[in-house]
Design a protein around this motif. Structure first.
Motif, PDB file in Angstrom:
ATOM      1  N   SER A 109       0.843  -1.195   0.000  1.00 36.80           N
ATOM      2  CA  SER A 109       0.000   0.000   0.000  1.00 36.80           C
ATOM      3  C   SER A 109       0.878   1.244   0.000  1.00 36.80           C
ATOM      4  O   SER A 109       1.973   1.245   0.569  1.00 36.80           O
ATOM      5  N   GLU A 111       0.374   4.108   1.424  1.00 32.96           N
ATOM      6  CA  GLU A 111       0.534   4.736   2.753  1.00 32.96           C
ATOM      7  C   GLU A 111       1.646   4.044   3.535  1.00 32.96           C
ATOM      8  O   GLU A 111       2.477   4.701   4.170  1.00 32.96           O
ATOM      9  N   ILE A 148       0.652  -3.687   4.289  1.00 27.98           N
ATOM     10  CA  ILE A 148      -0.087  -2.463   4.613  1.00 27.98           C
ATOM     11  C   ILE A 148       0.341  -1.868   5.938  1.00 27.98           C
ATOM     12  O   ILE A 148      -0.135  -0.820   6.332  1.00 27.98           O
ATOM     13  N   ILE A 149       1.230  -2.542   6.646  1.00 26.15           N
ATOM     14  CA  ILE A 149       1.599  -2.045   7.965  1.00 26.15           C
ATOM     15  C   ILE A 149       2.934  -1.307   7.864  1.00 26.15           C
ATOM     16  O   ILE A 149       3.960  -1.925   7.556  1.00 26.15           O
ATOM     17  N   PRO A 150       2.926   0.002   8.084  1.00 28.62           N
ATOM     18  CA  PRO A 150       4.188   0.736   8.003  1.00 28.62           C
ATOM     19  C   PRO A 150       4.967   0.585   9.297  1.00 28.62           C
ATOM     20  O   PRO A 150       4.411   0.685  10.385  1.00 28.62           O
TER      21      PRO A 150
ATOM     22  N   ASN B  43      -7.375  -0.126   4.667  1.00 29.04           N
ATOM     23  CA  ASN B  43      -6.154  -0.785   5.135  1.00 29.04           C
ATOM     24  C   ASN B  43      -5.782  -0.341   6.539  1.00 29.04           C
ATOM     25  O   ASN B  43      -5.327  -1.132   7.358  1.00 29.04           O
ATOM     26  N   ILE B  47      -5.169  -2.574   9.937  1.00 29.42           N
ATOM     27  CA  ILE B  47      -4.025  -2.549  10.862  1.00 29.42           C
ATOM     28  C   ILE B  47      -4.524  -2.483  12.304  1.00 29.42           C
ATOM     29  O   ILE B  47      -4.042  -3.187  13.201  1.00 29.42           O
TER      30      ILE B  47
END
Lengths: 195, 625
Positions: A109, A111, A148-150, B43, B47
């Motif tokens: 993603s 972001e 999707i996890i930053p 998204n 999370i």
């Protein structure tokens, strides 16, 4: 990301088991078909290297990665009796699943990728062949399994990861710490010293 | 076929049916939020859901265990509620579904349908809490102090649905007693839910102002607290164990037993929960100790303790070492007869457990005498309960040890002539090597005599005469050659005449000994018949002393019901009929009546010596073959 779980597992393992017996325990780790893992790693790097030179690999590389994944998963299944391996299996499987339904590439993603190198984001946006990633958009299937996890400060590394990665790392962590502090290694210790 | 049967059972049992229906409805409700599949969750939200799931799994793993009883309190509800308040119902339900998957891995020993049921119940609770929250003016995603009523009402709904769903289950299982169940519930969980409300509000604030970092902090604090509580719990139990357990046997100790007895007496008074109490005393332990030394005696004690523990634990009985070689067992929900049966079974188990050196004991095995008592309205104090059981236990001792006596059912034996009993017992012990049958017979007749003396309400003097006479009545058989006594074929006329002489030999024996000459009538005349055809004198009716007439009945009854070389063994019932038939001819009809009543009572109680049952079984096998 795969290395984070190993590293943290080792650190915690050494703290719990002590330096010497921790090393002995590590030396005693047995994995059924363990030699295949480094082989798979070499194959992966080989594929990565070759895609720049041979167009055949550039086109079909993603499918080769899938094969590598299947091989890895079956090895994990064989070793499922060890603590943590079932979690590792689930994590790898989730990653495999989302790549499978998205043409063999892991969706990232935008972001989450924003924590990464801007150069990488450019490449993602342009749709350049990137060794195994693809930009996540509305056409992506199972987007919630993608990267999707930053990860960023306060975590020491900048990375975009998937839930599969997280579960995988927890599994690795459990596996290493349990192997390093299992009762079995304490029994083995005197024998090793005598030898 | 097996499945069909299982389904039939489920449909017939309301509580099972309830579980199945609730699980189905809950999962349908859960699915209704996500079907058709097109769920639009960003998204970012995913999370959050992942983080919340991790939180729930972590909190499930680090449950709070609180002393003293160890109620396990999970804080997962905090996270569900906070998720509902901050992100809405769908993320909360997703969190629930995914975390359930991992929790199933964590608790592999829990039955699968329990996880399913939990999932369904949490679904109802989350959906209900969300509905109420929105109805009472709460808004998702922000925090205002004006939402406070909505928070409280929503949590109340969450709590009520929980109590209702679980309460209904227990109501169906325990059939009624709703008020009691609700009271217990509210007492146990109300406080926990209060803290869950406060914590969930804290988590809401953390989530809104600091996002997932707030959750991270919250989880660290929860984990640390859980660790601290666990240490506290372990410490409490370690100290508790030291205070309540007897180090030698691993059973509870005297003071813990008294504490428990108080509790049981209290619940008996308040709710009418019956229970029985038993005192056990190892037979001839002193002898063992003297012979092998105290360390070995200690080993025997812990050996017996481990047997008692192993036998009692499956039933949830409280077993304790009362002192020295005395043990005590509290049997909740057991009446005196069930209790006697259990202790008797325990006695047999102990008898059959081999242990080093026990062959020197009189019974040739480890044995104990026990007194059993059921709690009743007249017993107002635990010391009374202990004292009376103790008395019943001493009666067991005096009846020849290795037996179980119910208090009130059996006789109370005057302690005054206990040493005389012991003395005469030493005399008949000679038979152990000569003719075991006569030894055992004497002990049994003695035991019946003890009971009959009580039943007839004999005075002290008569009681003593009857009981001692019963014990010694066949002493004259000492003079009769072993071959004749143990001969399996029919006796010849000469031999029979010799056997008959034993009454006279007995009389001479007693006269020679001097002290027991008052027992002569019983020993000499216990083969006289009421119609005058007996021996040695052919006395008739009331010419025979009353106690001798009684002993004649008891003696004949035991002879009928045990294995003799020259006759078939009868059951208790058959023997009663025989006595009835011969009353007036062989037996005194007046004395036969109470004796028959006594035997019938024992048949009702299923209180038949097992050596007799054993013999009957062997006989049946022989006849069958």
């Amino acid at each position: 990301m795969v290395y984070d779980g190993i590293l943290i597992g080792l650190v915690v393992g050494f703290i719990r088991a002590g330096w010497k017996s921790g090393l002995i325990a590590l030396g005693n780790i047995r994995i059924k078909g363990g030699w295949v893992f480094p082989l798979l790693l070499i194959v992966q790097f080989g594929l990565f290297y070759l895609q720049d030179y041979v167009s055949f690999f550039a086109r079909f590389n993603s499918y080769f990665y899938m094969l590598v994944y299947v091989a890895g998963l079956s090895l994990l299944y064989v070793n499922r009796s060890y603590k943590g391996i079932n979690l590792l299996f689930i994590g790898v499987f989730l990653n495999f699943l989302v790549m499978l339904v998205n043409g063999g590439r892991m969706p990232v993603s935008l972001e989450a990728a924003s924590v990464l190198d801007p150069h990488f984001i450019e490449m993602l946006k342009n749709g350049d062949v990137l060794y195994k990633h693809i930009l996540l958009d509305s056409s992506t299937r199972l987007p919630f399994l993608g990267d999707i996890i930053p990860l960023g400060p306060p975590y020491p590394r900048r990375q975009a990861i998937s839930i599969g990665d997280v579960i995988m790392n927890i599994g690795i962590f459990f596996y290493i710490t349990s192997q390093m502090s299992s009762q079995k290694t304490h029994e083995k210790q005197p024998r090793t010293e005598a030898a | 076929m097996k499945q069909l049967k299982a389904i039939a059972v489920i449909l017939k049992t309301p509580s099972y049916l309830y579980v199945v229906l609730l699980s189905l409805m809950g999962s349908l409700l859960l699915l209704s939020y996500f079907l058709p599949v097109g769920i639009a969750i960003s998204n970012d939200r995913w999370i959050t859901i992942y983080a919340m799931t991790a939180g729930v799994v972590l909190l499930d793993y680090f449950m709070f265990q609180l002393p003293p009883e160890g109620h396990r309190q999970s804080m997962d509800s905090t996270i569900f509620l906070a998720t509902v308040f901050v992100y809405g119902v769908e993320p909360a339900l997703l969190t629930l579904a995914i975390s359930t998957f991992f929790i199933v891995f964590n608790h592999k020993d829990t039955k699968w349908w329990k996880h399913f049921l939990n999932l369904a119940m949490y679904t109802f609770m989350i959906v209900g809490a969300n509905y109420i929250y929105l109805r009472f003016g709460g808004e998702t995603g922000t925090f205002e102090t004006s939402f406070l009523p909505a928070f409280i009402v929503s949590l109340a709904a969450y709590f009520c649905i929980n109590v209702l769903l679980i309460g209904t289950y227990y109501f169906l299982v325990y059939k009624g007693r709703l008020v009691e169940i609700l009271r217990m519930f509210i007492k146990e969980v109300l406080f926990a839910y209060l803290s869950i409300l406060l914590l969930s509000m804290i988590l809401v604030i953390l989530l809104i102002y600091t996002s997932l970092f707030g959750l991270f902090l919250f989880l660290i604090i929860a984990t640390l607290l859980s660790h601290v509580f666990k240490q506290l719990f372990l410490m409490y139990h370690e100290i508790n164990d030291k205070a309540n357990k007897d180090q030698r046997t691993g059973l509870y100790n005297h003071s813990y037993l008294e504490e428990k007895l108080d509790d049981f007496i209290k619940t008996y008074r308040e709710d009418g929960n019956v229970f029985s109490f038993a005192m056990l005393d190892l037979d001839d332990f002193k002898k063992y100790n003297d012979l092998y030394g105290h360390p070995q005696g200690d080993k025997l004690l812990s050996f017996v303790g481990s047997i008692i523990k192993a036998e009692c634990e499956p039933f949830g009985f409280v077993c304790a070492r009362y002192g020295g070689e005395e043990f005590a067992v509290i049997m909740p929900a057991y009446g005196k007869n069930e209790a006697r049966k259990f202790i008797n079974q325990l006695r047999k188990t102990v008898n059959n457990s081999p242990f080093e050196g026990v062959e020197i004991l009189p019974h040739g095995c480890v044995s104990f005498s026990a007194g059993v008592m059921e709690m009743n309205a007249d017993t107002y104090e635990k010391s009374q309960l202990v004292g009376l059981s103790d008395r019943a236990m001493y009666i067991s001792k005096s009846k020849g040890k290795n037996t179980v006596t119910i208090y009130g059912e059996q006789t109370y034996l005057p302690q005054k002539f206990e040493h005389e009993i012991n003395e005469l017992e030493q005399q008949i012990r000679v038979f152990l090597s000569k003719d075991v049958y006569t030894f055992k017979h004497s002990k049994r007749v003695f035991s019946y005599a003890v009971d009959m003396a009580e039943k007839l309400g004999l005075n002290e003097e008569e009681r003593r005469t009857l009981i001692l006479g019963a014990l010694i009545h066949d002493i004259g058989k000492l003079e009769i050659p072993r071959e004749v006594l143990t001969k399996r074929a029919k006796l010849s006329k000469e031999e029979w005449e010799l056997v008959k002489q034993h009454v006279t030999f007995g009389k001479e024996f007693l006269l020679a000994s001097g002290t027991y000459s008052d027992l002569v009538p019983l020993v000499e005349l216990h083969h006289e018949r009421y119609d005058g055809t007996g021996y040695p004198h052919g006395l008739k009716g009331t010419e025979i002393p009353k106690l001798a007439r009684l002993l004649c009945i008891i003696d004949s009854f035991d002879a009928m019901t045990t294995e003799r070389p020259y006759q078939r063994t009868r059951t208790f019932e058959e023997a009663v009929e025989e006595i009835q038939a011969c009353s007036g001819s062989q037996f005194d009809p007046e004395l036969a009546v109470p004796f028959i009543a006594y035997v019938n009572h024992r048949i009702e109680q299923d209180d038949i010596p097992e050596e007799i049952i054993q013999q009957l079984r062997e006989q049946q096998e022989r006849e069958g073959a």
